[in-house]
Design an enzyme around this catalytic site. Structure first.
Site, short mmCIF file in Angstrom:
data_model
loop_
_atom_site.label_atom_id
_atom_site.label_comp_id
_atom_site.label_asym_id
_atom_site.label_seq_id
_atom_site.Cartn_x
_atom_site.Cartn_y
_atom_site.Cartn_z
N CYS A 170 0.80 -1.22 0.00
CA CYS A 170 0.00 0.00 0.00
C CYS A 170 0.84 1.28 0.00
O CYS A 170 0.28 2.37 -0.04
CB CYS A 170 -0.96 0.00 1.18
SG CYS A 170 -2.15 -1.36 1.11
N HIS A 310 -2.59 8.46 5.81
CA HIS A 310 -2.95 7.17 5.23
C HIS A 310 -4.40 6.87 5.58
O HIS A 310 -5.18 6.50 4.71
CB HIS A 310 -2.02 6.08 5.75
CG HIS A 310 -2.26 4.74 5.15
ND1 HIS A 310 -1.97 4.44 3.83
CD2 HIS A 310 -2.78 3.60 5.69
CE1 HIS A 310 -2.31 3.18 3.57
NE2 HIS A 310 -2.80 2.66 4.69
N GLU A 321 -0.84 5.92 13.20
CA GLU A 321 -0.51 7.17 12.51
C GLU A 321 -0.54 8.35 13.44
O GLU A 321 0.34 9.23 13.40
CB GLU A 321 -1.53 7.42 11.39
CG GLU A 321 -1.11 6.93 10.04
CD GLU A 321 -1.99 7.53 8.98
OE1 GLU A 321 -1.52 8.44 8.28
OE2 GLU A 321 -3.14 7.09 8.84
N HIS A 347 -9.83 2.71 -0.46
CA HIS A 347 -8.42 2.34 -0.40
C HIS A 347 -8.06 1.49 -1.62
O HIS A 347 -8.38 0.30 -1.67
CB HIS A 347 -8.17 1.56 0.89
CG HIS A 347 -6.72 1.29 1.18
ND1 HIS A 347 -5.70 1.59 0.29
CD2 HIS A 347 -6.11 0.77 2.29
CE1 HIS A 347 -4.55 1.25 0.83
NE2 HIS A 347 -4.77 0.75 2.04
N PHE A 406 0.95 -3.34 4.48
CA PHE A 406 1.22 -4.66 5.03
C PHE A 406 2.66 -5.04 4.72
O PHE A 406 3.18 -4.76 3.64
CB PHE A 406 0.28 -5.70 4.41
CG PHE A 406 -1.15 -5.61 4.89
CD1 PHE A 406 -1.51 -4.77 5.93
CD2 PHE A 406 -2.13 -6.38 4.31
CE1 PHE A 406 -2.81 -4.70 6.38
CE2 PHE A 406 -3.44 -6.33 4.74
CZ PHE A 406 -3.79 -5.48 5.78
#
Length: 423
Positions: A170, A310, A321, A347, A406
């Protein structure tokens, strides 16, 4: 040797809610959401039944029948976005040395939709243990290898310089642009066509995320399903999209009087070496990436006017975050607006980092901070200014955008007006 500074002079965004950069920004600035019940296939067997789909017709965007047959949907999005970015930049690539023009494309899952569809054909709907290769099209191999994305974009724009696919989950969309700017800075290329694309909304992808309960099971109101930083959030909404940029050296852009969206002043990536999906609660590795990106940009924390988070909408990520912003920016984190556009466009895995770079550059272009939609009940552990529901007018000279993936990937990028960053 004078450092080569890299700027964005062209962009095109294909995102849920509207194809094209103008439509994309309209959606964000108005705080509208593009999440809905999945229409690409019957989602009823799955735990999560919502996604952020693009209403994209490749014929309407200039792709011919052979291109459409040859390319997976993600490659189609990348090529259309690349052509749009080059047109937006006004650059005449045919007048440049093609060996000095390169391509980097980020993608997390490659040609997922194409492979999923073709497997159903060669396995006769899953009934054959040994697939029948005679039903496979000759272009099936290009679906297997993600490098085909970069090759397709290079062919589309006539680039014969450094060409690569960057796949870091990602964070691919940030890292592909980060790789491109380093190629320009080191002198390996003068112009890079860079960004990312992913089209993962397929049964196999939904099954993968269902298995780890990463996506939201909220189906009653799909438009409200993506809720970053909200206390009622329960997973992210899968999306798709592409964003491609034309990057070039600052002085070259000035000589041709190009419109400059932003300078990419700093970039860094780190890994937590900790867990495939887990995140340390203190956000140390993301904080480290932010600090290094700011150092590379020669900017202090007080220079950051907006943080494009994010903000996936999972409890773990949003808290991680928040901790990272506090650790890296200190008290300035409490004074800095933060928002997640995933609340509106979902996403899109490897594509979202580039889409968020575009949102960051446009926030500077229009001096508007996009909101975090669906943020009605803030999580007490997420106690920063997340710009709930409504966009905010604000002078924005420097933006921090971050990504988390990930595998422990953590990336940060600083965009700034060229006159604001250090020479």
């Amino acid at each position: 040797m004078t450092e080569r500074r890299v700027v964005i002079t062209g962009m095109e965004v294909l995102a849920p809610g509207g194809v094209g950069t103008k439509n994309f920004w309209s959606l964000l600035s108005e705080g509208r959401t593009a999440t809905r019940r999945i229409t690409f296939f019957d989602p009823s067997p799955f735990r999560s039944k919502v996604a952020a789909e693009i209403d994209f017709d490749p014929y309407e965007h200039g792709l011919g029948p052979q291109e459409i047959r040859r390319m997976d949907r993600a490659a189609q999005l990348a090529v259309v976005a690349a052509r749009g970015a080059v047109a937006d930049s006004g650059i005449e690539l045919t007048e440049l040395d093609p060996y000095r023009v390169g391509v980097t494309v980020g993608s997390a899952v490659g040609a997922t939709m194409g492979l999923d569809q073709e497997y159903r054909v060669v396995s006769d709907g899953g009934r054959l243990d040994l697939v029948d290769h005679t039903y496979a099209p000759p272009h099936l191999y290009s679906h297997l290898v993600p490098s085909s994305f970069a090759a397709e974009v290079a062919w589309a724009v006539g680039a014969e310089g450094p060409t690569a696919v960057v796949s870091t989950g990602c964070t691919s969309g940030i890292d592909s642009v980060g790789h491109a700017i380093e190629l320009i800075r080191e002198g390996s290329a003068d112009v890079m066509v860079a960004g990312s694309s992913d089209a993962p909304i397929s049964p196999i992808t939904m099954a993968c995320f269902d298995a780890i309960k990463a996506t939201t099971p909220r189906h009653d109101a799909p438009e409200c399903a993506s809720r970053p930083f909200d206390g009622t959030r329960n997973g992210f909404v899968l999306g798709e999209g592409a964003a491609i940029f034309v990057l070039e050296e600052l002085q070259s852009a000035k000589r041709r009087r190009a419109h400059i969206y932003a300078e990419i002043a700093g970039y860094a990536t780190r890994s937590n070496a900790y867990h495939m999906t887990g995140l340390r609660p203190d956000g140390a590795e993301m904080a480290e990436a932010i600090t290094v990106a700011l150092d590379e940009a020669r900017m202090n924390v007080e220079s950051i006017d907006y943080i494009n988070a994010h903000g996936s909408g999972t409890k773990q990520n949003d808290r991680h975050e928040t901790a990272a912003f506090k650790k890296s920016l200190g008290e300035h984190a409490y004074r800095t607006p933060v928002s997640s556009i995933k609340s509106m466009v979902g996403h899109s895995l490897g594509a979202i980092g580039s889409i968020e770079i575009a949102a960051s550059a446009l926030a500077m272009e229009y001096n508007v901070v996009p909101p975090t939609a669906n943020l009605h009940t803030p999580d007490p552990e997420c106690d920063l200014d997340y710009v709930p529901l409504t966009a905010r007018s604000q002078r924005t000279d420097a933006v921090l955008t971050v990504g988390s993936g990930f595998g422990g990937f953590q990336s940060a990028m600083v965009l700034a007006r060229p006159e604001r960053s250090a020479a």
